[in-house]
Write a protein that holds these residues in place. Structure first.
Motif, PDB file in Angstrom:
ATOM      1  N   ARG A 134       0.725  -1.198  -0.134  1.00 34.97           N
ATOM      2  CA  ARG A 134      -0.190   0.573   0.018  1.00 34.97           C
ATOM      3  C   ARG A 134       1.204   1.576   0.301  1.00 34.97           C
ATOM      4  N   LEU A 135       0.203   2.188   0.017  1.00 31.11           N
ATOM      5  CA  LEU A 135       0.802   3.870  -0.310  1.00 31.11           C
ATOM      6  C   LEU A 135       0.174   4.628   0.421  1.00 31.11           C
ATOM      7  N   VAL A 136       1.015   5.528   1.495  1.00 31.89           N
ATOM      8  CA  VAL A 136      -0.072   6.099   2.866  1.00 31.89           C
ATOM      9  C   VAL A 136       1.093   6.806   2.748  1.00 31.89           C
ATOM     10  N   MET A 137      -0.238   8.835   3.137  1.00 33.82           N
ATOM     11  CA  MET A 137      -0.350   9.765   3.221  1.00 33.82           C
ATOM     12  C   MET A 137      -0.016  10.124   3.456  1.00 33.82           C
ATOM     13  N   LEU A 138       0.455  10.777   4.486  1.00 34.90           N
ATOM     14  CA  LEU A 138       0.998  11.140   5.476  1.00 34.90           C
ATOM     15  C   LEU A 138       0.724  12.768   6.267  1.00 34.90           C
ATOM     16  N   SER A 139       0.635  13.214   7.666  1.00 35.18           N
ATOM     17  CA  SER A 139       0.360  14.178   7.976  1.00 35.18           C
ATOM     18  C   SER A 139       2.154  14.265   8.421  1.00 35.18           C
ATOM     19  N   VAL A 140       2.512  15.661   7.984  1.00 35.77           N
ATOM     20  CA  VAL A 140       3.570  15.540   8.687  1.00 35.77           C
ATOM     21  C   VAL A 140       4.145  17.543   8.898  1.00 35.77           C
ATOM     22  N   HIS A 141       5.329  17.684   9.097  1.00 38.97           N
ATOM     23  CA  HIS A 141       5.014  19.482   8.924  1.00 38.97           C
ATOM     24  C   HIS A 141       5.604  19.904   7.238  1.00 38.97           C
ATOM     25  N   PRO A 142       6.011  20.841   6.702  1.00 35.97           N
ATOM     26  CA  PRO A 142       6.356  20.629   5.306  1.00 35.97           C
ATOM     27  C   PRO A 142       7.965  21.082   5.668  1.00 35.97           C
ATOM     28  N   ALA A 184      11.562  13.462  -4.878  1.00 33.61           N
ATOM     29  CA  ALA A 184      10.992  11.721  -5.029  1.00 33.61           C
ATOM     30  C   ALA A 184      11.915  10.906  -4.169  1.00 33.61           C
ATOM     31  N   PHE A 185      11.731   9.330  -4.181  1.00 37.45           N
ATOM     32  CA  PHE A 185      11.961   8.805  -3.700  1.00 37.45           C
ATOM     33  C   PHE A 185      13.102   9.262  -2.587  1.00 37.45           C
ATOM     34  N   ALA A 186      12.844  11.187  -1.623  1.00 37.54           N
ATOM     35  CA  ALA A 186      13.151  10.806  -0.309  1.00 37.54           C
ATOM     36  C   ALA A 186      13.565   9.922   0.925  1.00 37.54           C
ATOM     37  N   HIS A 187      14.816  10.085   1.094  1.00 39.59           N
ATOM     38  CA  HIS A 187      14.871   8.650   2.579  1.00 39.59           C
ATOM     39  C   HIS A 187      14.767  10.006   2.913  1.00 39.59           C
ATOM     40  N   VAL A 188      13.518   9.482   4.331  1.00 41.08           N
ATOM     41  CA  VAL A 188      13.649  10.511   5.712  1.00 41.08           C
ATOM     42  C   VAL A 188      14.433   8.998   6.852  1.00 41.08           C
ATOM     43  N   PRO A 189      15.568   9.773   7.788  1.00 41.71           N
ATOM     44  CA  PRO A 189      15.528   8.424   8.343  1.00 41.71           C
ATOM     45  C   PRO A 189      14.498   8.489   9.293  1.00 41.71           C
ATOM     46  N   TRP A 190      14.594   7.377  10.098  1.00 38.66           N
ATOM     47  CA  TRP A 190      13.728   6.968  11.087  1.00 38.66           C
ATOM     48  C   TRP A 190      13.816   7.828  12.189  1.00 38.66           C
ATOM     49  N   PRO A 191      14.643   7.903  13.002  1.00 37.36           N
ATOM     50  CA  PRO A 191      15.288   8.806  14.523  1.00 37.36           C
ATOM     51  C   PRO A 191      14.103  10.405  14.048  1.00 37.36           C
ATOM     52  N   SER A 192      14.218  11.060  12.004  1.00 36.06           N
ATOM     53  CA  SER A 192      14.345  12.374  11.714  1.00 36.06           C
ATOM     54  C   SER A 192      12.947  12.195  12.233  1.00 36.06           C
ATOM     55  N   PHE A 193      12.236  11.423  11.303  1.00 36.39           N
ATOM     56  CA  PHE A 193      10.834  11.268  10.962  1.00 36.39           C
ATOM     57  C   PHE A 193       9.795  11.533  12.888  1.00 36.39           C
ATOM     58  N   GLY A 194       9.291  11.197  13.146  1.00 40.68           N
ATOM     59  CA  GLY A 194       9.263  11.718  14.858  1.00 40.68           C
ATOM     60  C   GLY A 194       8.414  13.605  14.671  1.00 40.68           C
ATOM     61  N   PRO A 195       9.389  13.973  14.526  1.00 38.82           N
ATOM     62  CA  PRO A 195       8.950  15.402  14.661  1.00 38.82           C
ATOM     63  C   PRO A 195       8.116  15.995  14.547  1.00 38.82           C
ATOM     64  N   PHE A 196       8.858  15.366  12.887  1.00 38.15           N
ATOM     65  CA  PHE A 196       7.379  16.153  11.783  1.00 38.15           C
ATOM     66  C   PHE A 196       6.238  15.435  12.314  1.00 38.15           C
ATOM     67  N   TYR A 197       6.238  13.853  12.143  1.00 33.01           N
ATOM     68  CA  TYR A 197       4.836  13.645  12.212  1.00 33.01           C
ATOM     69  C   TYR A 197       3.715  13.776  12.925  1.00 33.01           C
ATOM     70  N   ALA A 198       2.709  13.932  12.390  1.00 33.64           N
ATOM     71  CA  ALA A 198       1.246  14.025  13.424  1.00 33.64           C
ATOM     72  C   ALA A 198       0.425  13.335  13.817  1.00 33.64           C
ATOM     73  N   GLY A 199       1.176  11.710  13.314  1.00 37.33           N
ATOM     74  CA  GLY A 199       0.681  11.363  13.848  1.00 37.33           C
ATOM     75  C   GLY A 199      -0.969   9.910  12.857  1.00 37.33           C
ATOM     76  N   ARG A 200      -0.948  10.839  12.224  1.00 33.28           N
ATOM     77  CA  ARG A 200      -2.507  10.185  11.056  1.00 33.28           C
ATOM     78  C   ARG A 200      -1.748  10.597   9.769  1.00 33.28           C
ATOM     79  N   GLY A 201      -2.713   9.476   8.743  1.00 33.24           N
ATOM     80  CA  GLY A 201      -2.713   9.532   7.627  1.00 33.24           C
ATOM     81  C   GLY A 201      -3.555   9.277   6.982  1.00 33.24           C
ATOM     82  N   ILE A 202      -3.833   8.296   5.862  1.00 31.27           N
ATOM     83  CA  ILE A 202      -4.121   7.368   5.051  1.00 31.27           C
ATOM     84  C   ILE A 202      -4.263   6.785   3.969  1.00 31.27           C
ATOM     85  N   VAL A 203      -4.089   5.089   4.081  1.00 36.24           N
ATOM     86  CA  VAL A 203      -4.220   4.139   3.743  1.00 36.24           C
ATOM     87  C   VAL A 203      -3.974   3.850   2.573  1.00 36.24           C
ATOM     88  N   LEU A 204      -3.995   3.859   1.780  1.00 31.47           N
ATOM     89  CA  LEU A 204      -4.539   3.967   0.006  1.00 31.47           C
ATOM     90  C   LEU A 204      -3.718   2.362   0.144  1.00 31.47           C
TER      91      LEU A 204
END
Length: 210
Positions: A134-142, A184-204
């Protein structure tokens, strides 16, 4: 984070028609109305395009998913109008509220036949969804376009599409990413991801026939 590395070959679309101009537009060097490809969006005027272009991250994610599974990417303003009709965007004077996840997911199911669910997701769940196809639309800080930069003061406000996951990074298509750096295909290290992520999204997920 992911049990195995998976990166789906999903086409990339920016929320501006000219992906190579995203940095210049965001940094104020070029007005969005001056995008030479504005007419490809389906807007009636450059001004209409410019107004919408700053608000089309979710539409860009949907275009990527539709091209991936259906082989087509309807015009951005066509999809935006359908999202307004579906209640996923709400016009409020000169502003716009949205993308509102639950009505958008219903729209994606009913209009495009995709499996779509709006819900809260832990990072490990995102990885699991992507690994399962699946693909996931994620709510993050820009500012996630600079994952090594300062932590944002808030989370959310922008949508990106998770297209891959590895042990070390989440792989995203960012509609407002910078060309050659974080589109495109930007790699965001898992430890860096959390502070941007609002904890919700849309699974497609793909259409039922696939």
């Amino acid at each position: 984070m992911a049990e195995r590395a998976v990166v789906h070959e999903v086409p990339y679309y920016a929320q501006w028609e000219s992906a190579e101009l995203v940095r210049a537009i965001i940094e104020g060097e070029v007005d969005a109305a001056e995008d030479p490809r504005w007419g490809q969006s389906g807007a009636a005027t450059p001004e209409e395009y410019a107004w919408w272009s700053w608000r089309l991250c979710g539409v860009a994610c949907l275009r990527m998913a539709l091209d991936h599974w259906w082989g087509l990417a309807p015009r951005a303003l066509t999809l935006a109008g359908e999202c307004v009709a579906a209640g996923a965007y709400v016009r409020e004077g000169d502003g716009l509220r949205g993308l509102i996840h639950t009505p958008f997911a219903a729209y994606a199911r009913q209009r495009w036949g995709l499996a779509a669910e709006a819900r809260e997701l832990a990072p490990q769940e995102i990885a699991g969804e992507v690994v399962d196809g699946r693909l996931v639309m994620l709510s993050v800080h820009p500012s996630i376009r600079h994952p090594a930069g300062p932590e944002p003061v808030r989370r959310g406000g922008h949508l990106v599409l998770a297209v891959g996951a590895t042990d070390t990074a989440l792989v995203i298509h960012n509609p407002s990413g910078f060309p050659g750096e974080s589109q495109a295909f930007a790699h965001v290290p898992w430890p860096s991801f959390g502070p941007f992520y609002a904890g919700r999204g849309i699974v497609l997920g793909p259409p039922a026939a696939q």
